[in-house]
Scaffold this active site. Structure first.
Site, PDB file in Angstrom:
ATOM      1  N   GLU A  41       0.836  -1.198   0.000  1.00 41.66           N
ATOM      2  CA  GLU A  41       0.000   0.000   0.000  1.00 41.66           C
ATOM      3  C   GLU A  41       0.872   1.249   0.000  1.00 41.66           C
ATOM      4  OE1 GLU A  41      -3.621   1.845   2.829  1.00 41.66           O
ATOM      5  OE2 GLU A  41      -2.581  -0.006   3.390  1.00 41.66           O
ATOM      6  N   LYS A 110      -9.330   2.406  -2.475  1.00 41.38           N
ATOM      7  CA  LYS A 110      -9.666   1.797  -1.192  1.00 41.38           C
ATOM      8  C   LYS A 110     -11.050   2.251  -0.718  1.00 41.38           C
ATOM      9  CE  LYS A 110      -7.450   0.951   3.310  1.00 41.38           C
ATOM     10  NZ  LYS A 110      -6.228   1.248   4.104  1.00 41.38           N
ATOM     11  N   CYS A 144      -5.535  -3.407   2.056  1.00 43.82           N
ATOM     12  CA  CYS A 144      -5.385  -3.482   3.508  1.00 43.82           C
ATOM     13  C   CYS A 144      -6.694  -3.716   4.258  1.00 43.82           C
ATOM     14  CB  CYS A 144      -4.683  -2.210   4.003  1.00 43.82           C
ATOM     15  SG  CYS A 144      -3.972  -2.360   5.663  1.00 43.82           S
TER      16      CYS A 144
END
Length: 262
Positions: A41, A110, A144
């Site tokens: 990330e 995300k 994540c």
């Protein structure tokens, strides 16, 4: 498809240095027969860089994307990497997949932001399933915290994702996510999950490493320690097909019972 995971934090704040690290890793991965290299990330810029996130953010088709497309072509492998994406005045925490031919195959923003730091610097994405075909494998992207929501991963399973690539910045004391949750996600959704993390202290965050590629049997094919590493493991479509036949979670679902979830 041999998959390489680059567990590294590069040099936070230096795009040029992180491109150099990625280039070197791509050379090593290609020499080992990898068809895909995944980086963590926000690898392009660093994660805990404060307001530099906005300064260093780039469009999905920006100069750094062109540079990564060039090195992917030179080394002959696809690359997935995390970066801050700018679209107009909005910044997203994104991951992009570029093919070995240098084509931009997929870009994911995300959807579930973690903590005050991310909420202060990013806008959440709205598209939960982003996929691309790579060497006969359906590759999905996630970042994540997203993988900690079972609905997110199940949506990928229902859409046919074979390999879920998850660039991450997973920190102490949440290492159980890498150690336990990721293999369970792979098992319950009958897919491979490549979870590739940052390492070391960065600002207020202590990234724990422990990158892994877990198979549909819930077994880690490879697992890193706490330092910088380049991991290699194979994604086997034939094994995936056999595992899905033996473990029919998706066939045995009863969606009519799940209305209360939404």
């Amino acid at each position: 498809m041999r998959t390489a995971l680059l567990q590294s934090s590069g040099r936070p704040g230096s795009v040029a240095e992180n491109l150099r690290v990625l280039d070197a890793a791509a050379g090593r991965a290609a020499a080992a027969g990898a068809g895909l290299l995944a980086a963590p990330e926000m690898f392009l810029t660093g994660y805990a860089i404060g307001d530099d996130i906005g300064r260093l953010a780039e469009p999905a088709d920006g100069e750094s994307a062109d540079a990564i497309a060039d090195l992917a072509g030179r080394h002959g492998l696809a690359i997935a990497y995390g970066y801050p994406e700018r679209e107009g005045g909005t910044v997203f925490n994104s991951a992009q997949l570029i093919s070995a031919a240098g084509d931009r195959l997929a870009n994911y923003r995300k959807t579930h932001l973690f903590g005050c730091f991310e909420h202060d610097h990013f806008t959440p994405g709205e598209q939960p399933v982003v996929q691309a075909e790579l060497d006969g494998v359906t590759v999905g992207l996630m970042i994540c915290y997203d993988v900690e929501f079972p609905e997110n991963v199940r949506a990928h399973a229902l859409a046919g994702t074979d390999l879920l690539v998850v660039p991450t910045a997973q920190m102490h004391p949440f290492q159980f996510v890498a150690e336990s949750l990721v293999p369970v996600r792979a098992w319950e959704n009958q897919m491979y999950v490549a979870y590739v993390n940052r390492v070391g202290q960065e600002g207020e965050f202590d990234f724990v490493g422990l990158s892994t590629l877990a198979g549909p049997d819930g077994v880690a094919r490879t697992r890193a320690g706490r330092g910088e590493e380049l991991l290699l493991a194979d994604v086997d479509p034939a094994f995936l097909t056999a595992s899905r036949e033996a473990n029919p979670y998706l066939k045995d679902r009863r969606p009519g019972l799940y209305g209360s979830l939404v």
